[in-house]
Design an enzyme around this catalytic site. Sequence first.
Site, mmCIF file in Angstrom:
data_model
loop_
_atom_site.group_PDB
_atom_site.id
_atom_site.type_symbol
_atom_site.label_atom_id
_atom_site.label_comp_id
_atom_site.label_asym_id
_atom_site.label_seq_id
_atom_site.Cartn_x
_atom_site.Cartn_y
_atom_site.Cartn_z
ATOM 1 N N SER A 155 38.989 42.952 41.842
ATOM 2 C CA SER A 155 40.335 43.319 41.472
ATOM 3 C C SER A 155 40.512 43.559 39.965
ATOM 4 O O SER A 155 41.528 44.123 39.558
ATOM 5 C CB SER A 155 41.292 42.206 41.902
ATOM 6 O OG SER A 155 41.018 41.017 41.195
ATOM 7 N N SER A 197 35.759 39.264 41.864
ATOM 8 C CA SER A 197 36.559 40.216 41.080
ATOM 9 C C SER A 197 36.214 40.355 39.609
ATOM 10 O O SER A 197 36.784 41.205 38.940
ATOM 11 C CB SER A 197 38.036 39.854 41.190
ATOM 12 O OG SER A 197 38.530 40.327 42.406
ATOM 13 N N LYS A 223 43.932 40.895 31.529
ATOM 14 C CA LYS A 223 44.278 41.229 32.920
ATOM 15 C C LYS A 223 45.718 40.811 33.183
ATOM 16 O O LYS A 223 46.159 39.751 32.703
ATOM 17 C CB LYS A 223 43.309 40.490 33.860
ATOM 18 C CG LYS A 223 43.465 40.852 35.330
ATOM 19 C CD LYS A 223 42.449 40.123 36.215
ATOM 20 C CE LYS A 223 42.570 40.541 37.669
ATOM 21 N NZ LYS A 223 41.615 39.858 38.576
HETATM 22 N N1 GLN Z 1 37.577 41.397 46.787
HETATM 23 C C1 GLN Z 1 37.920 40.039 47.091
HETATM 24 C C2 GLN Z 1 39.267 39.968 47.760
HETATM 25 O O1 GLN Z 1 39.877 40.983 47.921
HETATM 26 C C3 GLN Z 1 37.855 39.179 45.877
HETATM 27 C C4 GLN Z 1 39.045 39.278 45.020
HETATM 28 C C5 GLN Z 1 38.985 38.412 43.805
HETATM 29 O O2 GLN Z 1 37.936 37.897 43.453
HETATM 30 N N2 GLN Z 1 40.139 38.233 43.198
HETATM 31 O O3 GLN Z 1 39.708 38.916 48.138
#
Ligand code: GLN
Length: 498
Positions: A158, A182, A78
């Site tokens: 994400s 995410s 990532k």
């Molecule tokens: N969808 C969540 C956010 O936008 C979690 C993101 C994540 O876990 N990095 O904050």
Amino acid sequence: MSDFTTLSLSDAVRGLRDKKFSSREITQAHLDAMEAARGLNAFLTETPEKALAMADASDAKLAKGEGGALEGAPIGIKDLFCVDGVKTCAGSKILGEFIPPYESTVTSNLWADGAVMLGKLNMDEFAMGSSNENSAFGNVISPWRRGNSDTDMVPGGSSGGSATAVSADLCLAATATDTGGSIRQPAAFTGTVGIKPTYGRCSRWGIVAFASSLDQAGPITKTVEDAALMLQSMSGYDAKDSTSLQRDVPDFVSACTRSLKGMRIGIPKEYRMDGMPEAIETLWEQGINWLREAGCEIVDVSLPHTKYALPAYYIVAPAEASSNLARYDGMRYGTRVEGHDLNSTYERTRAQGFGEEVRRRIMIGTYVLSAGFYDAYYIRAQKVRAKIAEDFTKAWQSCDALLTPTTPSAAFGIGEVSDDPVQMYLNDVFTVTANLAGLPGISVPAALDHQGLPLGLQVIGKALDEETCFAVGGALERAAEFTASDTDGPAHRPYRTD
Ligand code: GLN
């Protein structure tokens, strides 16, 4: 696409060790698959030369009967993880052409065990999002289709690049991060496995920070065993991260086949939400039955503060993000947009460098931390966070792990939810609680809905008890007969690459 790309990570590692094929062969097969699937936009940076050099070094070790637990296995990283000498931009324009002069601890651990780097994976900007539509470099497309429709589906976020790359067989496994869901939500959306370990299990050193008290690294893989193999390598104490835990890393792989006889599985009643699609209810019931058949005792538990988890998260995470992202001022890294004085340079750089969602989070975070609102929002949210952690502590008196759906719905089409941030935030309703409490959670693909889209079940464990997550996850995987490495199974549908 050759057969090498449909191998599980574990089978690939075994095959390499037994000299059935070379790392160069399987690495080249993945590089070819990546090239053919560029339309999915999963990789932001491809590193073919580095990959082949690492593969050759692995082959030399394997020839001598040497090598680590992941020797010669090609994986994706990532874009949030710094890799020495490779462009790292966290899905953002503000980092420009930033090339880190150092390596994150997690990736160092993977290379030390012999993994081969294929490239950097697309993601929502600074890991903020649930669909990968917030990447400054364009959305990632899931290889999955909804029925026979041509609508491009989101891979979740994400870590959407990681999820698409694993699901479309572009890498054997990928690293990911999880601040509110995410790893687990994109895994659920793409029929892959994802585990967020206990907070502190993996070092955060060298991972671009979003919300430091919630961020954790973990893998996205094709099988539960693969997730165990990856996490084993990624974990461990690191003096460079003061929140990393000084604990031995257990044998995660052997935990995957552990018996569940006599284990108590809690079903939190607050996770039964109004308006939840029937497919999710059915999936959950199915999961409960599978675990009962595997010898578990099913108990009802209550996590009464669940309804406050999402609001608390959307105060704590933006607050920490607003502080972490203050460093992107155009002076030290990446993009700089000159103004007429220092302040206007800061303003222009940040206004142009950050995308809309990141700017929204910085504004919310700055507001909840500002004098006069700090107690009402930030301190209050921290108190709620403590209550949520207490709910889990009480639940552990009557059960060993919890079973829940991973997400309240299957994947959606690109553009279908993106203009409604609150609707988008609801994706994390079942996952954020584990981040707020620092607990491990695994998502395992368990079924397809009526439109042929994958759905995931989540197992949340006690702090430092990833082994139980792997044991229950392994049992669910065997019962569901659904893995992304089974070429004849339901997870392997013809997918799009263009
Ligand atoms: N969808 C969540 C956010 O936008 C979690 C993101 C994540 O876990 N990095 O904050």
